[in-house]
Design a protein around this motif. Structure first.
Motif, mmCIF file in Angstrom:
data_model
loop_
_atom_site.group_PDB
_atom_site.id
_atom_site.type_symbol
_atom_site.label_atom_id
_atom_site.label_comp_id
_atom_site.label_asym_id
_atom_site.label_seq_id
_atom_site.Cartn_x
_atom_site.Cartn_y
_atom_site.Cartn_z
ATOM 1 N N ARG A 36 0.832 -1.209 0.000
ATOM 2 C CA ARG A 36 0.000 0.000 0.000
ATOM 3 C C ARG A 36 0.862 1.253 0.000
ATOM 4 N N ILE A 37 1.899 1.273 0.826
ATOM 5 C CA ILE A 37 2.787 2.436 0.887
ATOM 6 C C ILE A 37 3.499 2.617 -0.443
ATOM 7 N N GLN A 38 4.001 1.535 -1.038
ATOM 8 C CA GLN A 38 4.682 1.638 -2.330
ATOM 9 C C GLN A 38 3.755 2.178 -3.413
ATOM 10 N N LYS A 39 2.536 1.695 -3.413
ATOM 11 C CA LYS A 39 1.560 2.163 -4.413
ATOM 12 C C LYS A 39 1.267 3.643 -4.230
ATOM 13 N N GLN A 40 1.100 4.084 -2.991
ATOM 14 C CA GLN A 40 0.804 5.494 -2.734
ATOM 15 C C GLN A 40 2.005 6.387 -3.035
ATOM 16 N N VAL A 41 3.214 5.943 -2.698
ATOM 17 C CA VAL A 41 4.409 6.741 -2.999
ATOM 18 C C VAL A 41 4.554 6.887 -4.509
ATOM 19 N N ARG A 42 4.391 5.788 -5.238
ATOM 20 C CA ARG A 42 4.485 5.830 -6.711
ATOM 21 C C ARG A 42 3.458 6.815 -7.271
ATOM 22 N N HIS A 43 2.237 6.733 -6.761
ATOM 23 C CA HIS A 43 1.171 7.632 -7.228
ATOM 24 C C HIS A 43 1.515 9.095 -6.934
ATOM 25 N N GLU A 44 1.945 9.378 -5.728
ATOM 26 C CA GLU A 44 2.256 10.763 -5.351
ATOM 27 C C GLU A 44 3.411 11.329 -6.176
ATOM 28 N N LEU A 45 4.441 10.523 -6.417
ATOM 29 C CA LEU A 45 5.566 11.006 -7.225
ATOM 30 C C LEU A 45 5.140 11.245 -8.669
ATOM 31 N N ASN A 46 4.265 10.387 -9.200
ATOM 32 C CA ASN A 46 3.782 10.581 -10.568
ATOM 33 C C ASN A 46 2.856 11.789 -10.700
ATOM 34 N N MET A 47 2.260 12.224 -9.622
ATOM 35 C CA MET A 47 1.320 13.345 -9.667
ATOM 36 C C MET A 47 1.992 14.697 -9.423
ATOM 37 N N LEU A 48 3.276 14.721 -9.168
ATOM 38 C CA LEU A 48 3.961 16.001 -8.944
ATOM 39 C C LEU A 48 3.883 16.852 -10.213
ATOM 40 N N PRO A 49 3.428 18.104 -10.082
ATOM 41 C CA PRO A 49 3.139 18.899 -11.279
ATOM 42 C C PRO A 49 4.350 19.364 -12.069
ATOM 43 N N TYR A 50 5.516 19.470 -11.468
ATOM 44 C CA TYR A 50 6.668 20.012 -12.185
ATOM 45 C C TYR A 50 7.589 18.942 -12.746
ATOM 46 N N ALA A 51 7.264 17.666 -12.546
ATOM 47 C CA ALA A 51 8.109 16.582 -13.054
ATOM 48 C C ALA A 51 7.939 16.476 -14.568
ATOM 49 N N ASN A 52 9.039 16.250 -15.255
ATOM 50 C CA ASN A 52 8.977 16.122 -16.705
ATOM 51 C C ASN A 52 9.922 15.026 -17.180
ATOM 52 N N VAL A 53 10.091 14.917 -18.474
ATOM 53 C CA VAL A 53 10.888 13.863 -19.077
ATOM 54 C C VAL A 53 12.370 13.954 -18.706
ATOM 55 N N PHE A 54 12.805 15.093 -18.196
ATOM 56 C CA PHE A 54 14.216 15.290 -17.832
ATOM 57 C C PHE A 54 14.477 15.047 -16.347
ATOM 58 N N ASP A 55 13.483 14.531 -15.636
ATOM 59 C CA ASP A 55 13.593 14.210 -14.212
ATOM 60 C C ASP A 55 13.378 12.711 -14.038
ATOM 61 N N TYR A 56 14.082 12.147 -13.090
ATOM 62 C CA TYR A 56 13.894 10.733 -12.766
ATOM 63 C C TYR A 56 13.924 10.572 -11.261
ATOM 64 N N MET A 57 12.866 9.973 -10.716
ATOM 65 C CA MET A 57 12.790 9.728 -9.281
ATOM 66 C C MET A 57 12.423 8.272 -9.052
ATOM 67 N N SER A 58 13.090 7.655 -8.103
ATOM 68 C CA SER A 58 12.752 6.301 -7.683
ATOM 69 C C SER A 58 12.737 6.291 -6.156
ATOM 70 N N PHE A 59 12.311 5.176 -5.590
ATOM 71 C CA PHE A 59 12.219 5.116 -4.132
ATOM 72 C C PHE A 59 12.366 3.681 -3.669
ATOM 73 N N SER A 60 12.641 3.547 -2.384
ATOM 74 C CA SER A 60 12.624 2.241 -1.731
ATOM 75 C C SER A 60 11.978 2.428 -0.364
ATOM 76 N N VAL A 61 11.325 1.378 0.102
ATOM 77 C CA VAL A 61 10.651 1.410 1.406
ATOM 78 C C VAL A 61 11.190 0.254 2.223
ATOM 79 N N ASP A 62 11.634 0.552 3.451
ATOM 80 C CA ASP A 62 12.082 -0.549 4.298
ATOM 81 C C ASP A 62 10.940 -0.981 5.213
#
Length: 181
Positions: A36-62
């Motif tokens: 659930r946390i991974q799904k929500q983090v992925r969703h929130e990062l994809n919804m950031l308004p200023y992110a574009n094709v020249f940005d790359y963000m990834s994450f990990s959850v422990d």
């Protein structure tokens, strides 16, 4: 009367302190909670308004609810916004923000535009549809990294070859992953 209210206030404060102390001792998160946390983090990062094709963000959850953000972005606001939206997700205890802000460079900006036009035209034009582009173009000091996903090994190779053909590039690191759709 005042003495009884004081006793009630001390009792409420002791209860609040015991509840907050219990909340800080975090238990490992279940597999369902992690998903659930991974799904929500992925969703929130994809919804950031200023992110574009020249940005790359990834994450990990422990297992303790600590989210670590990685990647490179062109806008410093994006780095702080990413951490802020992830902090608000239920179950996230702490955010370790390791996102790097790429330096401002007119040279790199020119390369980004030329790379975008070159990669997202011709045989790879189908990848240009949609808001979140599957091929991310990271440029740092003339060095290019391609990250994201494509449908075939041939598309991965075409992207790398086309990127290498853009004048002014020092190196291309093709980290595209092949994923069957």
């Amino acid at each position: 009367m005042k003495l009884r209210n004081l006793g009630l206030g001390v009792g409420v404060m002791a209860l609040a302190l015991s509840l907050s102390a219990g909340a800080t001792t975090s238990e490992p998160i279940s597999d369902q909670g992690m998903a659930r946390i991974q799904k929500q983090v992925r969703h929130e990062l994809n919804m950031l308004p200023y992110a574009n094709v020249f940005d790359y963000m990834s994450f990990s959850v422990d297992g303790n609810g600590i989210v670590t953000l990685h990647g490179e972005v062109t806008n410093p606001v994006l780095k702080s916004d990413a951490a802020n939206v992830v902090k608000r997700i239920e179950g996230v205890e702490r955010v370790d923000n390791k996102i790097q802000v790429l330096p401002v460079s007119f040279f790199d900006n020119g390369l980004r535009l030329r790379l975008y036009r070159t990669i997202y035209s011709g045989p790879l034009q189908r990848y240009s549809l949609g808001v979140n582009k599957p091929i991310r173009i990271i440029v740092n000091g003339g060095h290019v990294t391609l990250v994201g996903v494509v449908n075939s090994e041939m598309d991965k190779n075409i992207a790398g070859i086309r990127a290498n053909g853009v004048p002014g590039i020092f190196s291309v690191d093709n980290q595209l992953k092949v994923v069957k759709s």
